[in-house]
Design a protein around this motif. Structure first.
Motif, short mmCIF file in Angstrom:
data_model
loop_
_atom_site.label_atom_id
_atom_site.label_comp_id
_atom_site.label_asym_id
_atom_site.label_seq_id
_atom_site.Cartn_x
_atom_site.Cartn_y
_atom_site.Cartn_z
N SER A 1 2.62 15.43 12.05
CA SER A 1 3.50 14.12 11.70
C SER A 1 3.21 13.74 10.39
CB SER A 1 3.16 12.98 12.37
OG SER A 1 1.83 12.49 12.39
N LEU A 2 4.50 13.06 9.72
CA LEU A 2 4.16 12.89 8.26
C LEU A 2 3.16 11.76 8.25
CD1 LEU A 2 8.01 12.67 7.46
CD2 LEU A 2 6.44 14.41 6.75
N ALA A 3 2.57 11.83 6.95
CA ALA A 3 1.29 10.51 6.81
C ALA A 3 2.19 9.38 6.70
CB ALA A 3 0.58 10.94 5.59
N PRO A 4 1.71 8.29 7.01
CA PRO A 4 2.19 6.76 7.03
C PRO A 4 1.96 6.52 5.57
CG PRO A 4 0.09 6.67 7.93
CD PRO A 4 0.33 8.21 7.89
N ALA A 5 3.22 5.70 5.03
CA ALA A 5 3.19 5.08 3.82
C ALA A 5 2.06 4.32 3.42
CB ALA A 5 4.47 4.06 3.67
N PRO A 6 1.33 4.67 2.13
CA PRO A 6 0.25 3.92 1.48
C PRO A 6 0.43 2.38 1.59
CG PRO A 6 0.90 5.61 0.06
CD PRO A 6 1.94 5.37 0.88
N ILE A 7 -0.65 1.67 1.80
CA ILE A 7 -0.76 0.32 1.86
C ILE A 7 -0.52 -0.35 0.34
CG2 ILE A 7 -1.79 -1.82 2.96
CD1 ILE A 7 -2.56 -0.21 5.08
N ASP A 8 -1.54 0.35 -0.52
CA ASP A 8 -1.94 -0.11 -1.53
C ASP A 8 -0.61 0.15 -2.64
OD1 ASP A 8 -2.62 1.12 -4.69
OD2 ASP A 8 -4.14 -0.15 -3.91
N PRO A 9 -0.28 -1.04 -2.94
CA PRO A 9 1.01 -1.32 -3.94
C PRO A 9 1.29 -0.13 -4.79
CG PRO A 9 0.01 -3.32 -3.85
CD PRO A 9 -1.24 -2.40 -3.34
N MET A 10 0.30 0.28 -5.98
CA MET A 10 0.64 1.46 -6.59
C MET A 10 0.85 2.54 -6.16
SD MET A 10 0.74 2.20 -9.75
CE MET A 10 -0.15 1.02 -11.09
N LYS A 11 0.03 3.03 -5.14
CA LYS A 11 0.29 3.94 -4.41
C LYS A 11 1.63 4.27 -3.70
CE LYS A 11 -4.87 5.27 -3.64
NZ LYS A 11 -5.90 5.53 -2.72
N ARG A 12 1.88 3.07 -3.12
CA ARG A 12 3.21 3.09 -2.53
C ARG A 12 4.46 3.00 -3.24
NH1 ARG A 12 4.77 1.34 2.81
NH2 ARG A 12 7.19 1.15 2.82
N GLN A 13 4.09 2.46 -4.50
CA GLN A 13 5.14 2.79 -5.67
C GLN A 13 5.39 4.28 -5.83
OE1 GLN A 13 4.28 0.88 -9.29
NE2 GLN A 13 6.58 0.76 -9.96
N ILE A 14 4.15 5.09 -6.15
CA ILE A 14 4.30 6.49 -6.40
C ILE A 14 4.90 7.10 -5.31
CG2 ILE A 14 2.74 8.39 -6.73
CD1 ILE A 14 0.86 6.43 -8.30
N TRP A 15 4.48 6.76 -4.10
CA TRP A 15 4.91 7.49 -2.77
C TRP A 15 6.45 7.23 -2.62
CZ3 TRP A 15 7.22 5.32 1.75
CH2 TRP A 15 7.31 6.21 2.81
N GLU A 16 6.93 5.88 -3.11
CA GLU A 16 8.43 5.84 -2.97
C GLU A 16 9.09 6.82 -3.99
OE1 GLU A 16 8.72 1.61 -3.26
OE2 GLU A 16 8.20 1.40 -0.90
N LYS A 17 8.60 6.74 -5.27
CA LYS A 17 9.09 7.70 -6.13
C LYS A 17 9.32 9.08 -5.68
CE LYS A 17 8.69 4.46 -9.90
NZ LYS A 17 8.26 4.43 -11.44
N LEU A 18 8.25 9.58 -5.35
CA LEU A 18 8.24 11.07 -4.90
C LEU A 18 9.00 11.06 -3.72
CD1 LEU A 18 4.40 11.74 -5.18
CD2 LEU A 18 6.17 12.70 -6.44
N ARG A 19 9.11 10.49 -2.80
CA ARG A 19 10.37 10.37 -1.68
C ARG A 19 11.35 10.54 -2.25
NH1 ARG A 19 10.60 6.02 2.77
NH2 ARG A 19 12.46 6.89 3.90
N ALA A 20 11.92 9.66 -3.20
CA ALA A 20 13.21 9.59 -3.74
C ALA A 20 13.44 10.83 -4.45
CB ALA A 20 13.33 8.44 -4.61
N LYS A 21 12.47 11.26 -4.99
CA LYS A 21 12.79 12.50 -6.00
C LYS A 21 12.87 13.76 -5.10
CE LYS A 21 10.27 15.62 -9.03
NZ LYS A 21 9.28 15.80 -9.85
#
Length: 85
Positions: free
Chosen positions: A60-80
């Motif tokens: 399964s996919l990993a859950p979204a990170p809780i840390d705000p900085m990591k979450r922001q990076i995760w969202e940018k990568l996901r959008a990309k």
């Protein structure tokens, strides 16, 4: 067809001993060995995937990170990469 095979002394000795013991010549034993090996390898239709199939899970996919900085990076990568998850 003639094929030459170089055997180490110990393997040559083993072949000679076996040939004397079973009453067959070395060429017959070598032909039988090649035939049996080729048949066995041809019948072995396992693929790398089938060998490790029990190790591969759907996962399964990993859950979204809780840390705000990591979450922001995760969202940018996901959008990309336009991934859903």
């Amino acid at each position: 067809m003639t094929i030459s095979v170089r055997l180490p002394p110990e393997e040559q000795h083993m072949l000679e001993v076996l040939a004397r013991r079973v009453g067959r010549n070395k060429s017959d034993l070598m032909r039988q060995a090649v035939r049996e090996l080729c048949q066995r390898l041809a019948a072995d239709n396992r693929t790398p995937y089938s060998l490790g199939q029990d190790l591969f899970g759907t996962g399964s996919l990993a859950p979204a990170p809780i840390d705000p900085m990591k979450r922001q990076i995760w969202e940018k990568l996901r959008a990309k990469h336009r991934r859903m998850g």
